[in-house]
Design a protein around this motif. Structure first.
Motif, PDB file in Angstrom:
ATOM      1  N   MET A  67       0.845  -1.191   0.000  1.00 18.32           N
ATOM      2  CA  MET A  67       0.000   0.000   0.000  1.00 18.32           C
ATOM      3  C   MET A  67       0.881   1.243   0.000  1.00 18.32           C
ATOM      4  N   TRP A  68       0.469   2.232  -0.790  1.00 12.84           N
ATOM      5  CA  TRP A  68       1.222   3.487  -0.818  1.00 12.84           C
ATOM      6  C   TRP A  68       0.321   4.626  -1.283  1.00 12.84           C
ATOM      7  N   VAL A  69       0.814   5.848  -1.115  1.00  9.31           N
ATOM      8  CA  VAL A  69       0.115   7.047  -1.549  1.00  9.31           C
ATOM      9  C   VAL A  69       0.611   7.417  -2.938  1.00  9.31           C
ATOM     10  N   GLU A  70      -0.314   7.466  -3.898  1.00  6.74           N
ATOM     11  CA  GLU A  70       0.071   7.767  -5.276  1.00  6.74           C
ATOM     12  C   GLU A  70       0.474   9.225  -5.456  1.00  6.74           C
ATOM     13  N   ASN A  71      -0.120  10.111  -4.679  1.00  4.15           N
ATOM     14  CA  ASN A  71       0.072  11.544  -4.921  1.00  4.15           C
ATOM     15  C   ASN A  71       0.508  12.310  -3.676  1.00  4.15           C
ATOM     16  N   PRO A  72       1.593  11.882  -3.013  1.00  2.00           N
ATOM     17  CA  PRO A  72       2.013  12.645  -1.835  1.00  2.00           C
ATOM     18  C   PRO A  72       2.428  14.062  -2.229  1.00  2.00           C
ATOM     19  N   GLY A  73       1.885  15.031  -1.546  1.00  2.00           N
ATOM     20  CA  GLY A  73       2.180  16.434  -1.845  1.00  2.00           C
ATOM     21  C   GLY A  73       1.699  17.301  -0.707  1.00  2.00           C
ATOM     22  N   PRO A  74       1.830  18.616  -0.836  1.00  2.00           N
ATOM     23  CA  PRO A  74       1.464  19.511   0.268  1.00  2.00           C
ATOM     24  C   PRO A  74       0.027  19.346   0.741  1.00  2.00           C
ATOM     25  N   THR A  75      -0.944  19.171  -0.176  1.00  2.00           N
ATOM     26  CA  THR A  75      -2.345  19.124   0.249  1.00  2.00           C
ATOM     27  C   THR A  75      -2.820  17.716   0.592  1.00  2.00           C
ATOM     28  N   THR A  76      -2.030  16.686   0.255  1.00  2.00           N
ATOM     29  CA  THR A  76      -2.438  15.317   0.574  1.00  2.00           C
ATOM     30  C   THR A  76      -1.604  14.701   1.688  1.00  2.00           C
ATOM     31  N   TRP A  77      -0.387  15.201   1.889  1.00  3.28           N
ATOM     32  CA  TRP A  77       0.495  14.641   2.918  1.00  3.28           C
ATOM     33  C   TRP A  77       1.163  15.725   3.760  1.00  3.28           C
ATOM     34  N   GLY A  78       1.410  16.891   3.164  1.00  2.40           N
ATOM     35  CA  GLY A  78       2.091  17.957   3.885  1.00  2.40           C
ATOM     36  C   GLY A  78       3.604  17.778   3.845  1.00  2.40           C
ATOM     37  N   PRO A  79       4.345  18.614   4.561  1.00  6.03           N
ATOM     38  CA  PRO A  79       3.789  19.750   5.295  1.00  6.03           C
ATOM     39  C   PRO A  79       3.346  20.873   4.363  1.00  6.03           C
ATOM     40  N   PRO A  87       4.301   7.708   3.425  1.00  6.30           N
ATOM     41  CA  PRO A  87       3.433   7.485   2.270  1.00  6.30           C
ATOM     42  C   PRO A  87       3.589   6.088   1.665  1.00  6.30           C
ATOM     43  N   GLY A  88       4.601   5.341   2.097  1.00  2.62           N
ATOM     44  CA  GLY A  88       4.811   3.995   1.567  1.00  2.62           C
ATOM     45  C   GLY A  88       5.665   3.992   0.316  1.00  2.62           C
ATOM     46  N   ASP A  89       6.013   2.788  -0.144  1.00  2.00           N
ATOM     47  CA  ASP A  89       6.835   2.610  -1.347  1.00  2.00           C
ATOM     48  C   ASP A  89       5.992   1.983  -2.442  1.00  2.00           C
ATOM     49  N   ALA A  90       6.090   2.547  -3.644  1.00  2.00           N
ATOM     50  CA  ALA A  90       5.334   2.018  -4.781  1.00  2.00           C
ATOM     51  C   ALA A  90       5.939   0.692  -5.255  1.00  2.00           C
ATOM     52  N   TYR A  91       5.064  -0.252  -5.553  1.00  2.00           N
ATOM     53  CA  TYR A  91       5.517  -1.561  -6.029  1.00  2.00           C
ATOM     54  C   TYR A  91       5.856  -1.492  -7.512  1.00  2.00           C
ATOM     55  N   ARG A  92       6.915  -2.215  -7.901  1.00  2.00           N
ATOM     56  CA  ARG A  92       7.294  -2.376  -9.313  1.00  2.00           C
ATOM     57  C   ARG A  92       7.385  -3.867  -9.608  1.00  2.00           C
ATOM     58  N   GLN A  93       7.017  -4.246 -10.810  1.00  2.00           N
ATOM     59  CA  GLN A  93       7.000  -5.652 -11.196  1.00  2.00           C
ATOM     60  C   GLN A  93       8.366  -6.306 -10.995  1.00  2.00           C
ATOM     61  N   SER A  94       9.419  -5.523 -11.186  1.00  2.00           N
ATOM     62  CA  SER A  94      10.773  -6.066 -11.067  1.00  2.00           C
ATOM     63  C   SER A  94      11.119  -6.483  -9.637  1.00  2.00           C
ATOM     64  N   LEU A  95      10.325  -6.051  -8.666  1.00  2.00           N
ATOM     65  CA  LEU A  95      10.608  -6.395  -7.269  1.00  2.00           C
ATOM     66  C   LEU A  95      10.202  -7.821  -6.931  1.00  2.00           C
ATOM     67  N   GLY A  96       9.363  -8.427  -7.780  1.00  2.00           N
ATOM     68  CA  GLY A  96       8.953  -9.801  -7.540  1.00  2.00           C
ATOM     69  C   GLY A  96       8.050  -9.917  -6.322  1.00  2.00           C
ATOM     70  N   VAL A  97       8.054 -11.100  -5.709  1.00  2.00           N
ATOM     71  CA  VAL A  97       7.216 -11.351  -4.538  1.00  2.00           C
ATOM     72  C   VAL A  97       8.036 -11.100  -3.280  1.00  2.00           C
ATOM     73  N   ARG A  98       7.779  -9.981  -2.644  1.00  2.00           N
ATOM     74  CA  ARG A  98       8.487  -9.646  -1.408  1.00  2.00           C
ATOM     75  C   ARG A  98       7.629  -8.693  -0.587  1.00  2.00           C
ATOM     76  N   GLU A  99       7.961  -8.573   0.695  1.00  2.00           N
ATOM     77  CA  GLU A  99       7.232  -7.685   1.584  1.00  2.00           C
ATOM     78  C   GLU A  99       7.545  -6.227   1.256  1.00  2.00           C
ATOM     79  N   SER A 100       6.547  -5.374   1.445  1.00  2.00           N
ATOM     80  CA  SER A 100       6.793  -3.938   1.339  1.00  2.00           C
ATOM     81  C   SER A 100       7.720  -3.513   2.468  1.00  2.00           C
ATOM     82  N   PRO A 101       8.713  -2.677   2.176  1.00  2.00           N
ATOM     83  CA  PRO A 101       9.624  -2.232   3.240  1.00  2.00           C
ATOM     84  C   PRO A 101       8.996  -1.213   4.178  1.00  2.00           C
ATOM     85  N   SER A 102       7.817  -0.696   3.832  1.00  2.00           N
ATOM     86  CA  SER A 102       7.265   0.392   4.634  1.00  2.00           C
ATOM     87  C   SER A 102       5.799   0.237   5.009  1.00  2.00           C
ATOM     88  N   CYS A 103       4.986  -0.406   4.163  1.00  2.00           N
ATOM     89  CA  CYS A 103       3.552  -0.455   4.448  1.00  2.00           C
ATOM     90  C   CYS A 103       2.922  -1.613   3.675  1.00  2.00           C
TER      91      CYS A 103
END
Length: 200
Positions: free
Chosen positions: A77-89, A125-141
C-alpha cells in the motif's frame, strides 16, 4: 458625556489636535479583539487538504478490472500523490486586525482499513511496487490477506486509507496552539483469490 481628542501630525511628529465633548448612551466601542485561533482556523480551512489517491499491489479494480491478488501473498500500500495538500507539510498565513497567524499542517499517520477486519497504520506514504521487485514484503507499508474476498460484496474487499493530520499555529503576538483536523479518507476495491493446485 465623553471627552474626545484628535491626534494630528505636526513637524514630523504626532501631537494632540482638536478636542471636544459628546454624549453617548453607552461606553465607546474600541477596536475589535482579534482571536488568533479563529484566524488560524480560517487559514486551515482555506488550505484545501485532500484525501490521498490509493496505490496498491494487487491493483485496485478501479484501475484493472480483472486484477486478482492471492491469499498469503504480500500486498503493498502506498500514496500515489504525496504532496502539500495530501500529505504535507503545508504552511500558510492570514492576517486580521494587525495580527498575522501562520499555520503548518502535515499528516501524522495513515490508517489502512483492509476490508478483512484488520487495519495497518503507517507513518510514511509507503513505497510504490514495481514488477521487477517480484514477490516480497513492502519495506514500509504492507499486509497479507488470510482469506479470499469471495464472500464480500462484489467479491472484493473495500480498502480505505484515512490520513490523520496535525496542525500547529503561531501568531505574531507570540500566542500559539494546535487545531483539530478532520481525518480524510478514500477507498478502492481489491479482489483476493487463492492459487489452485492441480495434481496429476
Amino acid at each position: 458625556m465623553y471627552e474626545w481628542r484628535k491626534l494630528a501630525g505636526w513637524g514630523g511628529g504626532i501631537v494632540w489636535g482638536d478636542r471636544g465633548y459628546m454624549w453617548l448612551a453607552g461606553p465607546p466601542v474600541g477596536p475589535p479583539v482579534v482571536d488568533p485561533e479563529a484566524v488560524a482556523q480560517a487559514v486551515l480551512d482555506g488550505m484545501g487538504l485532500e484525501p490521498v489517491q490509493i496505490g496498491m499491489a494487487p491493483k485496485p479494480l478501479e484501475q484493472v478490472a480483472d486484477s486478482v491478488g492471492l491469499v498469503g501473498a504480500p500486498a503493498w500500500m502506498w500514496v500515489e500523490n504525496p504532496g502539500p495538500t495530501t500529505w504535507g507539510p503545508i504552511t500558510d498565513s492570514g492576517s486580521e486586525g494587525g495580527v498575522t497567524v501562520t499555520v503548518t499542517a502535515q499528516v501524522e499517520d495513515i490508517v489502512w482499513n483492509m476490508g478483512d477486519g484488520t487495519s495497518v497504520t503507517c507513518d510514511s506514504p509507503g513505497d510504490a511496487y514495481r514488477q521487477s521487485l517480484g514477490v516480497r514484503e513492502s519495506p514500509s507499508c504492507g499486509h497479507r490477506y488470510e482469506r479470499t474476498s469471495r464472500d464480500q460484496a462484489g467479491q472484493a474487499y473495500t480498502v480505505t486509507a484515512t490520513t490523520n493530520w496535525s496542525a500547529e499555529w503561531e501568531a505574531s503576538t507570540g500566542a500559539s496552539g494546535t487545531l483539530e483536523v478532520d481525518p480524510l479518507s478514500s477507498s478502492v476495491q481489491v479482489r483476493i483469490g487463492e492459487r489452485q493446485l492441480i495434481e496429476q
